[in-house]
Design an enzyme around this catalytic site. Structure first.
Site, mmCIF file in Angstrom:
data_model
loop_
_atom_site.group_PDB
_atom_site.id
_atom_site.type_symbol
_atom_site.label_atom_id
_atom_site.label_comp_id
_atom_site.label_asym_id
_atom_site.label_seq_id
_atom_site.Cartn_x
_atom_site.Cartn_y
_atom_site.Cartn_z
ATOM 1 N N ASN A 75 0.809 -1.212 0.000
ATOM 2 C CA ASN A 75 0.000 0.000 0.000
ATOM 3 C C ASN A 75 0.846 1.268 0.000
ATOM 4 O O ASN A 75 0.363 2.336 -0.382
ATOM 5 C CB ASN A 75 -0.931 0.006 1.209
ATOM 6 C CG ASN A 75 -2.314 -0.511 0.857
ATOM 7 O OD1 ASN A 75 -2.972 0.023 -0.026
ATOM 8 N ND2 ASN A 75 -2.728 -1.575 1.510
ATOM 9 N N ILE B 2 -10.589 -8.711 1.858
ATOM 10 C CA ILE B 2 -11.941 -9.185 1.536
ATOM 11 C C ILE B 2 -11.962 -10.185 0.387
ATOM 12 O O ILE B 2 -12.815 -11.059 0.326
ATOM 13 C CB ILE B 2 -12.898 -8.007 1.223
ATOM 14 C CG1 ILE B 2 -12.389 -7.162 0.068
ATOM 15 C CG2 ILE B 2 -13.144 -7.162 2.447
ATOM 16 C CD1 ILE B 2 -13.445 -6.186 -0.475
ATOM 17 N N CYS C 248 -7.031 -0.980 9.484
ATOM 18 C CA CYS C 248 -6.659 -1.895 8.409
ATOM 19 C C CYS C 248 -6.381 -1.009 7.217
ATOM 20 O O CYS C 248 -5.513 -0.143 7.297
ATOM 21 C CB CYS C 248 -7.756 -2.920 8.175
ATOM 22 S SG CYS C 248 -9.413 -2.235 8.059
ATOM 23 N N ARG D 115 -20.914 -5.015 0.720
ATOM 24 C CA ARG D 115 -20.450 -6.335 1.133
ATOM 25 C C ARG D 115 -21.534 -7.395 0.972
ATOM 26 O O ARG D 115 -21.233 -8.555 0.719
ATOM 27 C CB ARG D 115 -19.978 -6.299 2.585
ATOM 28 C CG ARG D 115 -18.805 -5.376 2.868
ATOM 29 C CD ARG D 115 -17.495 -5.907 2.288
ATOM 30 N NE ARG D 115 -16.418 -4.952 2.509
ATOM 31 C CZ ARG D 115 -15.979 -4.107 1.576
ATOM 32 N NH1 ARG D 115 -16.515 -4.125 0.356
ATOM 33 N NH2 ARG D 115 -15.003 -3.258 1.840
#
Lengths: 619, 717
Positions: A248, A274, A336, A382
């Protein structure tokens, strides 16, 4: 054909996908505007909400007819065989159309009407008040204050309006810090531990790239550690695997540099993203969908899916968090990437382990409201409430529930609620029947006016809490703020049959010990009442005439418990079948209705059942 | 290094049983507490007797902190010689297996037990002389071959006057009466008879003195081949179908012998296949079940998962727990055995045929299957006395070679096969699937499995009834003390006091009720699935024109891409086993009727209590199944006291506080390993074990596995 049914097909076979002898039942399939309904020849009804449908697939034609498989988000899989291909095609196309929603306003919640008074509906939304919850935790106080910085969603759109920050964090620090955090999600309070004066804070990843720093953000973290008088240092938990965090940095994001922040201890905890979680669950479902699965195939499938390892990783992270607070009295900042998936999991599980309040029925609702709904877990994306990017779908909340379930399995006495409660919540996260989980954040929900136009799930659950009570719950087990110390050895993580095979009745044991215990508790209550009754009678008689003892018994005592410790007779009250399996609800808050006519049918046959469906539909 | 607390020299003497002799001892032995690799432990004396290896420390002398569940014969730090599995010595950090003669003596002795305990004894501070004596003593007495007569069983039996009256509800099956009663109980007496042909062991030393055969089988034919080729009755089903077993003729025989054998067998089959006998189905277990060798290999691997030296080992295996479990194959064997038992039950119950189990000796897998079938089909076998009688019938008297199969005498490792443990593991699966159906608990099964290694009971220390009889009488001539009177393991009061015995009884068990036929019938009827179709003609449905034609298969991608994969619509003809299994499972359970275990992969579980009980890392404070049990006991106590109160109210009796002390009062924070390990509180887990599993995997591999894994920079969430 009733005008309320969009489609009706007869002579449809419903196959049991786990039956080793390929059993099936025949019945009629109906489509309504909101549900798919199958009524078999013995008048058993299967209701499937269109919103629950994830995939519809036509399989190649067989000699018996045209197979149609429907997979639902609540892990129900139904396998129909429709005699004529033309009908199958119609149903298929209709379902494609019906299960796809483009606008929030088309979701079931906006048309669902349980026939409740408006005042009651409004009161339902007031059931959970987060500012009360923060008060319960003990904030605001000398060290923590309520900030109005985000009152108009100016600083962060995905956060709630009311945020709690350290008392020394001034508005410029908040603004500066939010600019240095992905999506503006700066560090805020998630849970405050009264006794340890330590806090769980949450945020998203810093925009640190390879070398960027931000003084306000550094001040913000310092303010958090200073808000904890009992410990000078604080932990920063990056819940991602180190590799992902490093990657990242190339995108201008990343993680905190320990050199730039004073008194922080930085830690990665390695929960996967995810996408990994999504494909892991897919693998698990593939393995567990196998008929006549051998132990070895199950075990190797379980291992290679990695699903339970991911659950373990989430719980391990929560345990780490809890230890920092309970053992070291240190505050912890959790993040996160964007701080709405893994961060929500870890913060909420941490609080659950620390505070027994969240192990009560009401407390669990508060916990979900706080760490998931208000902090902007993207339920819509989601759970795929609208037709959207399939890459955004991920079972993050399911994982949270599964972690909680594993805890309830490890500590049968610690939780007021049972498995059925968790399953019911899971059901409604996907059903879009209530307003609570619609959209991706509070701001969106306000724009949708969910509080004006829809119902809240919580009062419905509270109303039928008898079904969700854990008979083994022992309030003495968890006095206030008692820590739960789970064991996260792999051995302790079990496959959650009642979640993943919830609707595969052939996979369930016929009766649970819990049912027995519930029965026993009921009998105890009955006995207590008997005693009271007897006492009253005796008093009455003694008042009337001072004669000899009363020999008669007003109601013969339940014969079952005459000679403990082993029951000598079978208890007539105990249901020997599974119709009372609590996870299969049938009530206002339940859109699965019931597959068991025995349970709720009012003696009259088909007509009533159909009316039932109609009633639902017009709601 | 090790922090030495100055040990207090205090004379501690081992508590010896009658007939038990102290063989050697060593002082200043340091026993490590099995935990996180630390060097904590206690000093004490290590002794070896003709019965056990024992470690004595100061604590064992004191009586405070008396555990609620204690074995009176084998203490916490006692290892019976038969319970020793393997002994390792540590030499310069290296582990070596110790057998037979030793040239060098180790610094640390690690003893792995068959009940899965692991002991670490450090001998560094022990006098060299004592080390030599104790190590060679222990290795010699526990690991080298010995004679049957040297078993402690005999010393104990001759020294301890056996005063137990043996009035036990367990049927021992050593008399003709017992067999006749069993025939009567199962209503098998019409077609089967108990025979005395083997009195004096005229037929075979492997067969029991009395056994049951079909009435039509003649004495001559029994005598002809030492009982081989003779169907021996195990049990009769309520519908008259019977479970039989037969020891087969050896396979490698010359033509003429096998011809005569075949003719003999054909004759037998013919007589027992015609009415009144049901059709006969034979099942050669040696070909339809895993071999004995496979079973032994699987168990050896399986138990290794639980014989943990230290915490580091535990977490190392934890990382790949499921695949390790898979690689042992033990659970799969359990599944296959259960499946076989269901198949047999199906033949008996539904097909109404007799089943004849065939095996070379008819004393190994035959015992497992026949016992399991009876546990599933006969609710009497689910009571404590019924189960014990079953073990007597099929195993002890039935002639299972416990001595060889448990390798008690260390005669031959090749003979060792944990068949009895296999049965207990299978029964445990049933117990945990249907707790209310059993009068006993899993703790009962666990202590029963432990009792396999306690040589004061004769139950598990002979290969056959003949061996026991001859050993008993032969010795008696010399000692002039009359025949030995051995204890039986079924007298549980020898090992446990009443408080501990309570843990063996299942509080949820409901005794068989008086049959209420009308009620049951309606209940069953209600749940019968309607399979017949109503014969209405298919109406063509109106076409809804306003729906566009869609072609894409995928609406949403939440769960899977290829759901068709889930649906293996096999066109294979439904077989009767599957129908039987499915239809049973779709009906409500009658805990006093037929009980079929679920055999889907996820349903077969590890018997945690037996296998994990000594591992502190597996412990849960205030959790586990014991928490459930505790709550149930609490509730029952509440019921009891309410009942008492009610009775008092009725009789107006002056209340005399008859408060039984609850077993698990204040049990909120019991260890999940209760009633076994009584360990101190541990740190809950290693500092941060998360994602350690990932280290084992190649990152690339992860990407490959996951076709949706976008590059980490896109790690949104």
């Amino acid at each position: 054909l009733s005008p309320l049914f969009l489609l009706q097909v007869e002579q449809v076979k419903l196959l049991d996908r786990f039956s080793m002898s390929n059993k099936s039942v025949t019945g009629t399939l109906y489509l309504t505007a909101t549900h798919l309904l199958f009524i078999d020849s013995s008048q058993r009804e299967t209701w499937i909400l269109h919103h629950h449908i994830a995939v519809v697939e036509k399989l190649p034609l067989t000699t018996f007819g045209c197979p149609l498989v429907i997979q639902c988000k609540n892990f129900r899989i139904v396998h129909f065989v429709i005699p004529r291909e033309r009908d199958c095609h119609d149903i298929y196309n209709s379902l494609l159309q019906l299960s796809r929603t483009a606008k929030y306003e088309e979701l079931y919640a906006f048309s669902y009407n349980p026939k409740q008074k408006e005042t009651e509906r409004v009161k339902g939304w007031e059931l959970i008040d987060l500012s009360e919850e923060y008060k319960r935790m003990g904030v605001p106080n000398a060290n923590w204050q309520l900030s109005d910085a985000n009152r108009d969603y100016k600083i962060c759109e995905t956060y709630p309006r009311e945020l709690y920050v350290p008392g020394t964090a001034s508005k410029p620090i908040i603004v500066g810090s939010s600019k240095f955090r992905s999506k503006g999600r700066f560090p805020v309070l998630s849970y405050y531990h009264k006794n340890k004066e330590a806090a769980i804070c949450r945020c998203s990843q810093p925009l640190s790239g390879f070398s960027a720093r931000c003084l306000e953000d550094e001040h913000m973290l310092q303010a958090i550690s200073k808000a904890n008088p009992s410990n000078r240092y604080m932990y920063v938990m990056d819940t991602r695997p180190k590799l992902n965090a490093i990657a990242n940095r190339a995108a201008g994001k990343g993680y905190e540099n320990e050199d730039n922040y004073s008194n922080i201890r930085f830690q990665f905890v390695g929960i996967e993203n995810i996408h990994v979680m999504r494909s892991s669950l897919q693998k698990l479902l593939e393995v567990c969908g196998t008929k006549d699965l051998s132990v070895n195939d199950f075990l190797s499938g379980l291992e290679s899916s990695g699903w339970l390892r991911h659950i373990k990783a989430v719980l391990d992270a929560a345990v780490f968090l809890v230890k920092a607070i309970a053992v070291e009295s240190a505050s912890v900042l959790v993040h996160c990437s964007d701080g709405w998936d893994r961060t929500s999991q870890v913060c909420s599980l941490g609080a659950l382990l620390l505070d027994s309040y969240y192990r009560t029925i009401k407390g669990f609702m508060v916990l979900i409201e706080k760490d998931w709904i208000s902090f902007g877990h993207k339920f819509s994306d989601r759970c795929c409430q609208l037709d959207g990017d399939p890459k955004e779908i991920s079972p993050v909340f399911t994982q949270f529930l599964e972690s909680v379930w594993n805890l309830t399995e490890q500590f049968p006495q610690a939780f007021e609620y049972n498995e059925a409660f968790l399953l019911q919540i899971h059901e409604h996260v996907h059903s879009c029947q209530f307003g609570n989980f619609l959209g991706n954040c509070q701001k969106e929900r306000e724009e949708l006016k969910v509080k004006e136009k829809t119902y809240s799930l919580w009062p419905f659950l509270l109303n039928e809490q008898k079904k969700y009570r854990n008979p083994l719950y022992n309030p003495d087990f968890s006095p206030e703020l008692t820590l739960l110390e789970p064991n996260t050895a792999s051995f302790n993580f079990k496959f959650w049959r009642n979640m993943y095979h919830q609707f595969d009745r052939s996979m369930h044991p016929r009766q649970s010990v819990l049912n027995l215990i519930m029965e026993m508790s009921e009998q105890n209550k009955q006995l207590e009442e008997d005693i009271k009754e007897l006492e009253a009678k005796i008093k009455q008689r003694n008042g009337q005439l001072d004669t000899v003892p009363v020999k008669e018994c007003p109601r013969s005592a339940p014969p079952a418990l005459k000679t403990p410790p082993c029951f000598k007779k079978q208890q007539p009250l105990i249901p020997v079948n599974d119709v009372v399996r609590t996870i299969e609800g049938s009530n206002a808050a339940d859109n699965r209705y019931s597959e068991f006519v025995e349970e709720f049918s009012k003696a009259e046959p088909a007509v009533v059942s159909l009316e039932y469906g109609v009633a639902r539909m017009t709601c | 290094e090790i922090h030495i607390k100055e040990p207090i020299e205090k004379e501690v003497n081992p508590r010896l049983l009658p007939g038990e002799l102290l063989l050697c001892e060593a002082n200043m032995v340091y026993k490590y507490i099995q935990e996180d690799g630390s060097s904590r432990g206690t000093y004490g004396k290590l002794v070896c007797t003709n019965f056990k290896i024992a470690f004595l420390d100061d604590h064992s002398a004191s009586d405070d902190n008396e555990p609620q569940f204690k074995n009176k014969i084998v203490g916490e730090n006692d290892i019976t010689l038969q319970c020793v599995d393997q002994i390792y010595g540590v030499y310069d950090e290296k582990k070596k297996l110790l057998t037979g003669q030793l040239r060098k003596y180790p610094e640390t002795l690690i003893i792995y037990c068959k009940d899965l305990r692991v002991f670490n004894f450090c001998l560094r501070y022990t006098k060299e002389e004592e080390v030599k004596r104790i190590v060679s003593g222990i290795v010699h007495h526990s690991q080298t071959p010995r004679l049957l007569k040297r078993l402690f069983l005999f010393s104990y039996a001759s020294a301890a006057p056996n005063n137990t009256d043996g009035r036990n509800q367990t049927v021992m099956f050593d008399t003709l009466e017992d067999w006749r009663d069993e025939l009567e109980r199962t209503k098998g007496n019409v077609k089967y008879k108990a025979v005395t042909t083997n009195e004096g062991y005229r037929v075979s030393e492997k067969l029991p003195l009395y056994f049951v055969v079909p009435i039509c089988v003649s004495e001559e034919s029994i005598l002809k081949y030492e009982g081989r080729g003779i169907p021996i009755w195990c049990w009769s089903c309520h519908n008259g179908a019977a479970l039989l077993k037969m020891s087969a003729f050896p396979k490698d025989q010359d033509d003429s012998t096998s011809q005569t054998h075949k003719a003999f067998l054909d004759g037998i089959y013919k007589t027992i296949s015609k009415p009144p006998y049901e059709l006969l189905k034979t099942d050669d277990l040696s070909s339809s079940l895993p071999s004995l060798q496979d079973i032994q290999t699987a168990y050896t691997r399986f138990k290794q998962l639980f014989l943990i030296d230290n915490s580091a080992d535990f977490w190392a295996t934890d990382v790949k727990w499921f695949s390790l479990l898979e690689s042992t194959n033990w659970l799969e064997i359990i599944r296959r055995v259960l499946k076989k038992a269901i198949e047999v039950a199906e033949c008996l119950e539904r097909q109404h045929t007799n089943v004849l189990l065939i095996e070379e000796s008819a004393t190994d897998l035959c015992c497992v299957i026949s016992s399991l079938v009876q546990v599933m089909m006969d609710s009497h076998s689910r009571t404590k006395s019924g189960f014990q009688s079953l073990i007597q019938k099929e195993w002890v008297i039935g002639g299972h070679g416990f001595l060889d199969r448990c390798n008690h005498l260390h005669k031959s490792d090749k003979e060792e096969v944990p068949l009895f443990l296999l049965l207990l593991n299978c029964v445990w699966q049933l117990v945990q699937q249907y707790p209310p159906a059993f009068e006993f608990t899993e703790t009962y099964l666990t202590v029963l499995s432990d009792s396999l290694y306690v040589p004061i009971f004769s139950t598990f220390f002979f290969n056959s009834q003949h061996q026991k009889d001859t050993s008993t009488s032969g010795e008696s001539l010399k000692t002039q003390s009359g025949p030995f009177r051995f204890l039986t393991v079924w007298d549980w009061s020898v090992q446990f006091d009443p408080k501990a015995l309570a843990f063996l009884n299942n509080p949820l068990y409901a005794e068989k009720p008086k049959p209420d036929k009308s009620q049951r019938k309606t209940a069953r009827f209600k749940h019968q699935r309607q399979l017949s179709l109503p014969l209405t003609a298919t109406k063509s449905s109106t076409k809804r024109g306003f729906f566009r034609e869609e072609t894409d298969h995928l609406i949403k991608n939440i769960l899977g891409k290829r759901i068709g994969k889930f649906i293996n619509s096999s066109d294979e003809p439904p077989n009767s086993f599957r129908e039987f299994y499915d239809s049973w499972h779709s009906k409500p359970v009658d805990y006093h009727g037929l009980l079929l275990p679920r055999i889907d992969g996820p349903e077969i579980k590890v018997w945690a209590q037996r296998y994990l009980r000594w591992i502190p890392e597996a412990q849960l404070h205030g959790g586990g199944t014991i928490a459930t049990t505790a709550k149930i006991l609490d509730l029952m106590e509440e019921v009891q006291s309410l009942q008492v109160k009610m009775d008092e109210e009725h009789s107006q009796a002056i209340s005399v506080g008859v408060h039984s002390v609850p077993l698990l009062r204040n049990s909120a924070r019991l260890s999940s390993l209760f009633p076994f390990a009584l360990l101190q509180r541990q740190s809950i887990k290693p500092a941060l074990p998360t994602s350690t599993w990932k280290d084992l995997e190649d990152e690339d591999d992860l990407v490959k596995r996951d076709d949706e894994f976008v590059d980490p920079s896109g790690d949104i969430s």
